[in-house]
Motif scaffolding. Sequence first.
Motif, PDB file in Angstrom:
ATOM      1  N   ALA A   2      52.356  69.082  28.004  1.00  0.00           N
ATOM      2  CA  ALA A   2      51.709  69.620  26.809  1.00  0.00           C
ATOM      3  C   ALA A   2      51.206  68.478  25.937  1.00  0.00           C
ATOM      4  N   TYR A   3      49.953  68.600  25.503  1.00  0.00           N
ATOM      5  CA  TYR A   3      49.340  67.572  24.662  1.00  0.00           C
ATOM      6  C   TYR A   3      49.255  68.070  23.229  1.00  0.00           C
ATOM      7  N   ASN A   4      49.661  67.223  22.278  1.00  0.00           N
ATOM      8  CA  ASN A   4      49.595  67.559  20.863  1.00  0.00           C
ATOM      9  C   ASN A   4      48.207  67.194  20.340  1.00  0.00           C
ATOM     10  N   LEU A   5      47.234  68.049  20.675  1.00  0.00           N
ATOM     11  CA  LEU A   5      45.838  67.759  20.362  1.00  0.00           C
ATOM     12  C   LEU A   5      45.212  68.885  19.551  1.00  0.00           C
ATOM     13  N   PRO A   6      44.322  68.535  18.614  1.00  0.00           N
ATOM     14  CA  PRO A   6      43.506  69.569  17.967  1.00  0.00           C
ATOM     15  C   PRO A   6      42.457  70.068  18.959  1.00  0.00           C
ATOM     16  N   PRO A   7      41.812  71.197  18.672  1.00  0.00           N
ATOM     17  CA  PRO A   7      40.731  71.672  19.538  1.00  0.00           C
ATOM     18  C   PRO A   7      39.635  70.615  19.683  1.00  0.00           C
ATOM     19  N   LEU A   8      39.094  70.470  20.901  1.00  0.00           N
ATOM     20  CA  LEU A   8      38.086  69.446  21.155  1.00  0.00           C
ATOM     21  C   LEU A   8      36.826  69.668  20.327  1.00  0.00           C
ATOM     22  N   SER A   9      36.509  70.935  20.015  1.00  0.00           N
ATOM     23  CA  SER A   9      35.310  71.196  19.199  1.00  0.00           C
ATOM     24  C   SER A   9      35.461  70.595  17.802  1.00  0.00           C
ATOM     25  N   TRP A  10      36.665  70.630  17.253  1.00  0.00           N
ATOM     26  CA  TRP A  10      36.892  70.010  15.947  1.00  0.00           C
ATOM     27  C   TRP A  10      36.730  68.492  16.039  1.00  0.00           C
ATOM     28  N   LEU A  11      37.253  67.912  17.132  1.00  0.00           N
ATOM     29  CA  LEU A  11      37.142  66.465  17.305  1.00  0.00           C
ATOM     30  C   LEU A  11      35.686  66.047  17.512  1.00  0.00           C
ATOM     31  N   ARG A  12      34.921  66.865  18.225  1.00  0.00           N
ATOM     32  CA  ARG A  12      33.499  66.556  18.414  1.00  0.00           C
ATOM     33  C   ARG A  12      32.757  66.591  17.083  1.00  0.00           C
ATOM     34  N   ALA A  13      33.064  67.584  16.248  1.00  0.00           N
ATOM     35  CA  ALA A  13      32.416  67.670  14.939  1.00  0.00           C
ATOM     36  C   ALA A  13      32.773  66.457  14.085  1.00  0.00           C
ATOM     37  N   PHE A  14      34.039  66.048  14.115  1.00  0.00           N
ATOM     38  CA  PHE A  14      34.466  64.865  13.363  1.00  0.00           C
ATOM     39  C   PHE A  14      33.749  63.609  13.853  1.00  0.00           C
ATOM     40  N   GLY A  66      40.554  58.160   8.274  1.00  0.00           N
ATOM     41  CA  GLY A  66      39.449  58.536   9.158  1.00  0.00           C
ATOM     42  C   GLY A  66      38.929  57.347   9.926  1.00  0.00           C
ATOM     43  N   GLN A  67      38.826  56.167   9.253  1.00  0.00           N
ATOM     44  CA  GLN A  67      38.382  54.952   9.932  1.00  0.00           C
ATOM     45  C   GLN A  67      39.371  54.528  11.014  1.00  0.00           C
ATOM     46  N   THR A  68      40.647  54.749  10.754  1.00  0.00           N
ATOM     47  CA  THR A  68      41.676  54.386  11.739  1.00  0.00           C
ATOM     48  C   THR A  68      41.651  55.321  12.948  1.00  0.00           C
ATOM     49  N   TYR A  69      41.380  56.613  12.693  1.00  0.00           N
ATOM     50  CA  TYR A  69      41.419  57.626  13.751  1.00  0.00           C
ATOM     51  C   TYR A  69      40.175  57.591  14.639  1.00  0.00           C
ATOM     52  N   LEU A  70      39.020  57.259  14.061  1.00  0.00           N
ATOM     53  CA  LEU A  70      37.737  57.383  14.761  1.00  0.00           C
ATOM     54  C   LEU A  70      37.673  56.599  16.068  1.00  0.00           C
ATOM     55  N   PRO A  71      38.085  55.312  16.141  1.00  0.00           N
ATOM     56  CA  PRO A  71      37.958  54.583  17.415  1.00  0.00           C
ATOM     57  C   PRO A  71      38.690  55.250  18.570  1.00  0.00           C
ATOM     58  N   SER A  72      39.861  55.830  18.296  1.00  0.00           N
ATOM     59  CA  SER A  72      40.608  56.497  19.367  1.00  0.00           C
ATOM     60  C   SER A  72      39.884  57.751  19.844  1.00  0.00           C
ATOM     61  N   VAL A  73      39.295  58.500  18.903  1.00  0.00           N
ATOM     62  CA  VAL A  73      38.545  59.707  19.278  1.00  0.00           C
ATOM     63  C   VAL A  73      37.312  59.316  20.089  1.00  0.00           C
ATOM     64  N   GLU A  74      36.603  58.276  19.655  1.00  0.00           N
ATOM     65  CA  GLU A  74      35.410  57.826  20.383  1.00  0.00           C
ATOM     66  C   GLU A  74      35.771  57.377  21.793  1.00  0.00           C
ATOM     67  N   LYS A  75      36.867  56.636  21.925  1.00  0.00           N
ATOM     68  CA  LYS A  75      37.275  56.164  23.250  1.00  0.00           C
ATOM     69  C   LYS A  75      37.659  57.326  24.160  1.00  0.00           C
ATOM     70  N   ALA A  76      38.337  58.332  23.600  1.00  0.00           N
ATOM     71  CA  ALA A  76      38.738  59.488  24.403  1.00  0.00           C
ATOM     72  C   ALA A  76      37.510  60.205  24.962  1.00  0.00           C
ATOM     73  N   PHE A  77      36.488  60.421  24.119  1.00  0.00           N
ATOM     74  CA  PHE A  77      35.275  61.084  24.602  1.00  0.00           C
ATOM     75  C   PHE A  77      34.526  60.201  25.598  1.00  0.00           C
ATOM     76  N   ILE A  82      32.859  59.125  31.226  1.00  0.00           N
ATOM     77  CA  ILE A  82      32.821  58.243  32.396  1.00  0.00           C
ATOM     78  C   ILE A  82      33.496  58.913  33.588  1.00  0.00           C
ATOM     79  N   ALA A  83      34.664  59.522  33.360  1.00  0.00           N
ATOM     80  CA  ALA A  83      35.386  60.179  34.451  1.00  0.00           C
ATOM     81  C   ALA A  83      34.586  61.343  35.019  1.00  0.00           C
ATOM     82  N   THR A  84      33.917  62.098  34.157  1.00  0.00           N
ATOM     83  CA  THR A  84      33.140  63.251  34.624  1.00  0.00           C
ATOM     84  C   THR A  84      31.981  62.807  35.500  1.00  0.00           C
ATOM     85  N   VAL A  85      31.263  61.779  35.073  1.00  0.00           N
ATOM     86  CA  VAL A  85      30.115  61.301  35.855  1.00  0.00           C
ATOM     87  C   VAL A  85      30.571  60.668  37.161  1.00  0.00           C
TER      88      VAL A  85
END
Length: 294
Positions: A2-14, A66-77, A82-85
């Motif tokens: 189980a992953y403690n994650l918010p919905p991906l749509s919220w992360l994409r909007a952020f 927000g500045q601290t969180y953003l790099p991790s969100v960008e790297k995850a996407f 990369i994995a999908t392609v």
Amino acid sequence: MAYNLPPLSWLRAFEAAARLGNFTRAAEELLITPAAVSYQVRQLEQQLGYPLFDRVHREVVLTRLGQTYLPSVEKAFSDLSIATVSVFGERHRKPVRFRCLNSFGQLWMIPRLRAFQDAYPEIDLQMISASWAEVLNPELFDIDVRFGDGAWTDGAVEFLLNDPIIPVCHPDLALDPGQRDLDALAGAIRLDIMGVVDTWESFFRSFAHAVPPRNGLQVDQSLSALELAARGHGHALVLQTLALPYLEDGRLIRSSPSQLKSRHSYFLVTSGPRQALSPDAQLFCDWMIREMRS
């Protein structure tokens, strides 16, 4: 897990709002309304319990968290993209996926892939290795190169090549030229490949020679037998096509001029008629057939 994650749509909007600095531009990229972007960001902030943006008129500025969180969100996407392609290919450029036995892939296919890529640089390939012939799954790969009797019912089967089986060994294990080669082989250490139909017993019987008892290692793949033979562990009985790279560079020599006609052959298996494959897959099949039959 189980992953403690918010919905991906919220992360994409952020991520989009942070990168573009504006809910309206983020909405245009995500093909939703600015109100929807604002709602998703607020939901994310509520779940995290901290504000991610300071709203300044129509612009948004990241808070320190927000500045601290953003790099991790960008790297995850980025990692997901990369994995999908890499697995599925780009939507406008899907790879030709083919499966083959590991020994064939390592010893025949890989040495020739550069020639194919030079001839068809616009075609991407994806090679899947297998230890044994398995049922064709067209959702995973388009083409299956198999070795066997050809009596498969899970796809269209096309003959490729029947290859002779030859005995090979390290040059230091060359047989005494003064002794009959089959008698010398009968007394030599021999490597057995498990699961094949054309064995040392078949080889000796085909020449009406007494079958000697086993006296060497057993392995499950031709590649392993060839590697052991190249290191002087004994004589291997293998398909000529697989032995050629070793014979050409001198790592192995033929133990005897005698050879055995294989009861199995190489076949091309596709989920439907070869003409129904994609144009790129058809080109790859045509190239492989020319290479094998030449």
